[in-house]
Design a protein around this motif. Sequence first.
Motif: not given
Length: 340
Positions: A152-161, A210-216
């Motif tokens: 999940l964290q890797a996917y968020i990073e891939s989209v909003l990296g 923004l990445r942190n918000h999505v992860w939360r």
Amino acid sequence: MRLISNERPVSQLYRLTSLADELCRAFSEELGGDHEVICFPDMDDDIVVLSAAMKERRDAARESMKSSMAKLRQLTGLRMWCSEGSAGINDFKDIQESYGKAKGHLNACLIAGDETILYSPPAEPEPVQDSSPSVRPDAFAKLLIEGDVPSLQAYIESVLGGGSGELTVPRGPCLNAAVQLMVAAKDMEKNPDYSEVFAPMHRINTLRGLRNHVWRIAERSLARLQEADQGYSSHVSFLVEQVQHSYPEELSLKTLSQKLQMHPNYLGQLFQQEVGASFSDYLNQYRIEKATQLLLHTDQKTADIALSVGYTDSSYFYRQFKKYTGVSPTEMRSMYSDLK
């Protein structure tokens, strides 16, 4: 100049007028001589800086501003982002246009790197509103179902990296991609509260934020999916079901306790222990969640929405909505419309 604080509004951390005075003093010292500087906070908690500099001294003025920002960073510990307006102002009547251009850049971009002090000169081209990063909400939902945290964290990073190496990236496409991921997570919850997605958005100024918000949001959804498997006692389950099935109606712990032939205080204590919230808070939260869904996905008037979720007093509904979401119903709907 914008002070970056993704967790809390800057106005809750510092007196903005005092910070503006500190910046004004520092900038005046850096410029030297008799250069007049005016600094004041605007309605968005940004600090507006006005100073006259001859064309041949403009580069020196920019360096002086960066040095002044560094001093303010030492004082606050916050990241600083300055956007310069029109370089060719020749008359006071041009100031408003210059201010609009500077604000426009701040509002159209997100900081992509880790710079603690970022200065955006007017020569920087306007960001191109390209298409949103590639998002597959179904793939993201699958990872949520599987509870695969690293993926999940890797996917968020891939989209909003933000791997392009640019100092800033267009805000709109990134927010659209983030919303798709967060809505996919919320849709999996039994009683999704979409206000958690939108309420913090206006304070986010960095891609990392923004990445942190999505992860939360994803993390909360994971926790709530796990909580959904935990059963309540029969009495508390009855109260939860009454809220879920009859939330538009008049509900009170006193009336419901009579149906169970229990003392309302004791029933309330049981509910608090098992659910982690008082019955009234749970009821209001549930109603506001339903109201949020109607605001985002229908064209109903706010007053009609308030009535449909159990609030006969519109002003009370507005107060409760602001309490639980941090924004007004009108602001919520406007924020969602801007992202569509």
